[in-house]
Design a protein around this motif. Structure first.
Motif, PDB file in Angstrom:
ATOM      1  N   LEU A 218       3.995  -9.852  -0.874  1.00 44.86           N
ATOM      2  CA  LEU A 218       3.131  -8.891  -0.196  1.00 44.86           C
ATOM      3  C   LEU A 218       2.475  -7.976  -1.219  1.00 44.86           C
ATOM      4  O   LEU A 218       3.065  -7.672  -2.255  1.00 44.86           O
ATOM      5  N   VAL A 219       1.271  -7.522  -0.893  1.00 41.99           N
ATOM      6  CA  VAL A 219       0.627  -6.456  -1.654  1.00 41.99           C
ATOM      7  C   VAL A 219       0.431  -5.288  -0.693  1.00 41.99           C
ATOM      8  O   VAL A 219      -0.225  -5.435   0.343  1.00 41.99           O
ATOM      9  N   VAL A 220       1.021  -4.153  -1.036  1.00 44.66           N
ATOM     10  CA  VAL A 220       0.956  -2.966  -0.177  1.00 44.66           C
ATOM     11  C   VAL A 220       0.057  -1.940  -0.855  1.00 44.66           C
ATOM     12  O   VAL A 220       0.350  -1.465  -1.956  1.00 44.66           O
ATOM     13  N   ALA A 221      -1.054  -1.611  -0.195  1.00 43.67           N
ATOM     14  CA  ALA A 221      -1.996  -0.615  -0.723  1.00 43.67           C
ATOM     15  C   ALA A 221      -1.542   0.755  -0.254  1.00 43.67           C
ATOM     16  O   ALA A 221      -1.753   1.138   0.899  1.00 43.67           O
ATOM     17  N   VAL A 222      -0.897   1.506  -1.149  1.00 42.93           N
ATOM     18  CA  VAL A 222      -0.288   2.792  -0.803  1.00 42.93           C
ATOM     19  C   VAL A 222      -1.216   3.911  -1.230  1.00 42.93           C
ATOM     20  O   VAL A 222      -1.588   4.020  -2.404  1.00 42.93           O
ATOM     21  N   LEU A 223      -1.588   4.756  -0.271  1.00 47.46           N
ATOM     22  CA  LEU A 223      -2.415   5.922  -0.578  1.00 47.46           C
ATOM     23  C   LEU A 223      -1.562   6.953  -1.280  1.00 47.46           C
ATOM     24  O   LEU A 223      -0.485   7.319  -0.804  1.00 47.46           O
ATOM     25  N   THR A 224      -2.004   7.408  -2.442  1.00 45.36           N
ATOM     26  CA  THR A 224      -1.207   8.349  -3.217  1.00 45.36           C
ATOM     27  C   THR A 224      -2.010   9.604  -3.488  1.00 45.36           C
ATOM     28  O   THR A 224      -3.218   9.652  -3.306  1.00 45.36           O
ATOM     29  N   GLY A 225      -1.315  10.625  -3.986  1.00 44.35           N
ATOM     30  CA  GLY A 225      -1.975  11.865  -4.387  1.00 44.35           C
ATOM     31  C   GLY A 225      -2.069  12.846  -3.249  1.00 44.35           C
ATOM     32  O   GLY A 225      -2.375  12.493  -2.114  1.00 44.35           O
ATOM     33  N   LYS A 226      -1.798  14.137  -3.567  1.00 42.59           N
ATOM     34  CA  LYS A 226      -1.876  15.197  -2.558  1.00 42.59           C
ATOM     35  C   LYS A 226      -3.243  15.859  -2.542  1.00 42.59           C
ATOM     36  O   LYS A 226      -3.697  16.358  -1.532  1.00 42.59           O
ATOM     37  N   THR A 227      -3.905  15.890  -3.701  1.00 41.29           N
ATOM     38  CA  THR A 227      -5.203  16.542  -3.752  1.00 41.29           C
ATOM     39  C   THR A 227      -6.312  15.559  -4.099  1.00 41.29           C
ATOM     40  O   THR A 227      -7.425  15.688  -3.655  1.00 41.29           O
ATOM     41  N   LYS A 228      -5.985  14.562  -4.920  1.00 45.95           N
ATOM     42  CA  LYS A 228      -6.957  13.538  -5.266  1.00 45.95           C
ATOM     43  C   LYS A 228      -6.377  12.197  -4.857  1.00 45.95           C
ATOM     44  O   LYS A 228      -5.419  11.715  -5.450  1.00 45.95           O
ATOM     45  N   HIS A 229      -6.952  11.592  -3.834  1.00 48.41           N
ATOM     46  CA  HIS A 229      -6.384  10.377  -3.300  1.00 48.41           C
ATOM     47  C   HIS A 229      -6.756   9.178  -4.158  1.00 48.41           C
ATOM     48  O   HIS A 229      -7.888   9.031  -4.608  1.00 48.41           O
ATOM     49  N   SER A 230      -5.785   8.313  -4.382  1.00 48.37           N
ATOM     50  CA  SER A 230      -6.017   7.042  -5.038  1.00 48.37           C
ATOM     51  C   SER A 230      -5.098   6.037  -4.358  1.00 48.37           C
ATOM     52  O   SER A 230      -4.298   6.385  -3.501  1.00 48.37           O
ATOM     53  N   VAL A 231      -5.235   4.783  -4.704  1.00 47.67           N
ATOM     54  CA  VAL A 231      -4.427   3.739  -4.084  1.00 47.67           C
ATOM     55  C   VAL A 231      -3.725   2.954  -5.174  1.00 47.67           C
ATOM     56  O   VAL A 231      -4.338   2.559  -6.162  1.00 47.67           O
ATOM     57  N   ARG A 232      -2.430   2.764  -5.000  1.00 46.62           N
ATOM     58  CA  ARG A 232      -1.717   1.855  -5.886  1.00 46.62           C
ATOM     59  C   ARG A 232      -1.366   0.608  -5.086  1.00 46.62           C
ATOM     60  O   ARG A 232      -0.957   0.691  -3.925  1.00 46.62           O
ATOM     61  N   ASN A 233      -1.552  -0.524  -5.678  1.00 53.10           N
ATOM     62  CA  ASN A 233      -1.252  -1.795  -5.018  1.00 53.10           C
ATOM     63  C   ASN A 233       0.118  -2.264  -5.481  1.00 53.10           C
ATOM     64  O   ASN A 233       0.262  -2.831  -6.570  1.00 53.10           O
ATOM     65  N   ALA A 234       1.112  -1.987  -4.663  1.00 50.91           N
ATOM     66  CA  ALA A 234       2.487  -2.354  -4.995  1.00 50.91           C
ATOM     67  C   ALA A 234       2.724  -3.805  -4.601  1.00 50.91           C
ATOM     68  O   ALA A 234       2.451  -4.211  -3.464  1.00 50.91           O
ATOM     69  N   LYS A 235       3.225  -4.580  -5.529  1.00 54.39           N
ATOM     70  CA  LYS A 235       3.475  -6.011  -5.291  1.00 54.39           C
ATOM     71  C   LYS A 235       4.952  -6.212  -4.986  1.00 54.39           C
ATOM     72  O   LYS A 235       5.818  -5.810  -5.750  1.00 54.39           O
ATOM     73  N   ILE A 236       5.223  -6.849  -3.849  1.00 53.03           N
ATOM     74  CA  ILE A 236       6.589  -7.090  -3.402  1.00 53.03           C
ATOM     75  C   ILE A 236       6.798  -8.596  -3.312  1.00 53.03           C
ATOM     76  O   ILE A 236       6.145  -9.273  -2.519  1.00 53.03           O
ATOM     77  N   GLY A 237       7.699  -9.122  -4.127  1.00 53.57           N
ATOM     78  CA  GLY A 237       7.952 -10.557  -4.134  1.00 53.57           C
ATOM     79  C   GLY A 237       8.991 -10.969  -3.112  1.00 53.57           C
ATOM     80  O   GLY A 237       9.717 -10.144  -2.549  1.00 53.57           O
ATOM     81  N   TYR A 238       9.059 -12.291  -2.875  1.00 57.01           N
ATOM     82  CA  TYR A 238      10.097 -12.836  -2.004  1.00 57.01           C
ATOM     83  C   TYR A 238      11.455 -12.611  -2.654  1.00 57.01           C
ATOM     84  O   TYR A 238      11.619 -12.748  -3.863  1.00 57.01           O
ATOM     85  N   ALA A 239      12.455 -12.261  -1.849  1.00 58.14           N
ATOM     86  CA  ALA A 239      13.817 -12.129  -2.354  1.00 58.14           C
ATOM     87  C   ALA A 239      14.496 -13.498  -2.369  1.00 58.14           C
ATOM     88  O   ALA A 239      14.155 -14.380  -1.567  1.00 58.14           O
ATOM     89  N   GLN A 240      15.437 -13.683  -3.266  1.00 62.61           N
ATOM     90  CA  GLN A 240      16.167 -14.943  -3.321  1.00 62.61           C
ATOM     91  C   GLN A 240      16.966 -15.168  -2.045  1.00 62.61           C
ATOM     92  O   GLN A 240      17.093 -16.302  -1.572  1.00 62.61           O
ATOM     93  N   ASP A 241      17.497 -14.100  -1.485  1.00 60.54           N
ATOM     94  CA  ASP A 241      18.288 -14.198  -0.263  1.00 60.54           C
ATOM     95  C   ASP A 241      17.403 -13.809   0.919  1.00 60.54           C
ATOM     96  O   ASP A 241      16.953 -12.663   1.032  1.00 60.54           O
TER      97      ASP A 241
END
Length: 363
Positions: A218-241
């Motif tokens: 999954l790629v999760v576009a997380v809105l960040t920043g309290k005064t200046k908004h930006s987006v970080r794209n957090a990459k979440i891989g499949y777990a082995q279990d």
């Protein structure tokens, strides 16, 4: 607030002009530029005030309002006017907060008192009162000194740092969630939040279009920043279990949501995580407070040793990633911390201070 205190230091705020200041300023503009230009400048000031109000985060406004109520209770108890922010009044306010400021008569923790002091200074200035930097500094100095006195007396206040989420807890949650839409939502909320180190406000602000499926996860576009908004794209891989896999848990939850509640929930503009009442009805999107309550409820149902809070997932990824040998920069980028963040390093070291001890391996 462990919730990444809204006001660890005094926030920046734009103080609207009071009516007398505004009239004087418009008169000065009219004398310099003419009446029509002065009117246009006044309209621009109105717009600036409206924009400032629009972009101020809601949790910051809530903190201002709460702190002003605390100030009001102090002024009432001390017989002082609300709109006088003198050095003596601010120092007395600090002492009162630590001594008896809470509504139950108990004293506030120093961090909470510091938050209220910062917000009250802003509130006073917004209402036209004069608060000098020296007076505010004296109040902060008094707060620091009184905090030392509390520590010397053996009194430690505040909840302390939130407990860290961990892999054992994820397994306990997976095995305690019912096979219902709400149960699948709970697993998806915890498992994805753990893997991108979410704060409580992060999943509350996500739309389904912000979470996209990738061949590797999954790629999760997380809105960040309290005064200046930006987006970080957090990459979440499949777990082995598969039992604790964040990717599978999220896709299972969304598929069940569409199957049970209708195809409109496949729209990318719908909330990624929905509220569900005890009858199984959708109540809309989650808000930060409901995320915090959900994390506590879900972890308590799983009987983890100490119930998790809204910050546990964020701490958990940093501390677990460190134990698994993940690079600090990679953890910072995934979590949205500045590289070499002191907060992040503190989370990494909270479980085991031996590996980084300066005394280890010297002889």
């Amino acid at each position: 607030m462990t919730n990444d205190a809204v006001l660890q230091t005094e926030p920046t705020a734009v103080r609207p002009l009071d009516p007398a200041e505004r009239r004087m300023l418009i008169q000065q503009w009219a004398e310099r530029h003419g009446v029509d230009t002065a009117r246009r400048l006044a309209e621009a000031e109105d717009l600036a005030d409206a924009v400032a109000a629009e972009i101020t985060p809601g949790n910051t406004l809530d903190t201002y309002a709460k702190s002003w109520r605390v100030w009001g209770r102090f002024c009432s108890a001390a017989g002082l006017p609300e709109l006088e922010g003198s050095c003596g009044a601010l120092v007395a306010f600090v002492a009162w907060m630590l001594r008896e400021g809470q509504q139950n008569g108990m004293g506030y923790a120093p961090n909470s008192a510091d938050t209220h002091l910062a917000a009250v200074v802003i509130g006073l200035r917004e209402r036209g009162a004069t608060v000098s930097g020296d007076d505010q500094a004296q109040a902060r100095k008094a707060l620091a000194g009184l905090e030392v006195k509390l520590l010397q007396a053996g009194e430690r206040r505040g909840r302390g740092q939130a407990v860290s989420a961990d892999i054992d807890g994820l397994y306990a949650i997976a095995r305690s969630c019912p096979d219902t839409l709400a149960g699948l939502r709970d697993m998806a909320l915890i498992f994805t939040g753990f893997h991108y180190a979410s704060r409580a406000q992060d999943p509350a602000g996500l739309q389904s279009g912000d979470v996209t499926l990738h061949p590797r996860g999954l790629v999760v576009a997380v809105l960040t920043g309290k005064t200046k908004h930006s987006v970080r794209n957090a990459k979440i891989g499949y777990a082995q279990d598969a039992e604790i896999c964040p990717v599978r848990s999220y896709t299972n939850y969304r598929e069940r949501l569409v199957a049970e509640q209708g195809p409109r929930w496949a729209d990318p503009s719908t909330p990624a995580f929905v509220g569900i009442d005890r009858h199984g009805h959708i109540t809309g999107g989650l808000v930060p407070d409901s995320v915090t309550r959900a994390i506590k409820r879900i972890s308590a149902r799983a009987r983890v040793p100490i119930a998790w809070t809204g910050h546990s997932l964020r701490i958990g990824l940093a501390s677990t990633g460190r134990r698994k040998g993940k690079d600090g920069i990679a953890i910072a980028d995934q979590d949205g911390w500045a590289r070499h963040s002191r907060s992040m390093l503190g989370y990494m070291q909270r479980d085991d201070g031996w590996d980084d001890s300066a005394s280890v391996g010297l002889g």
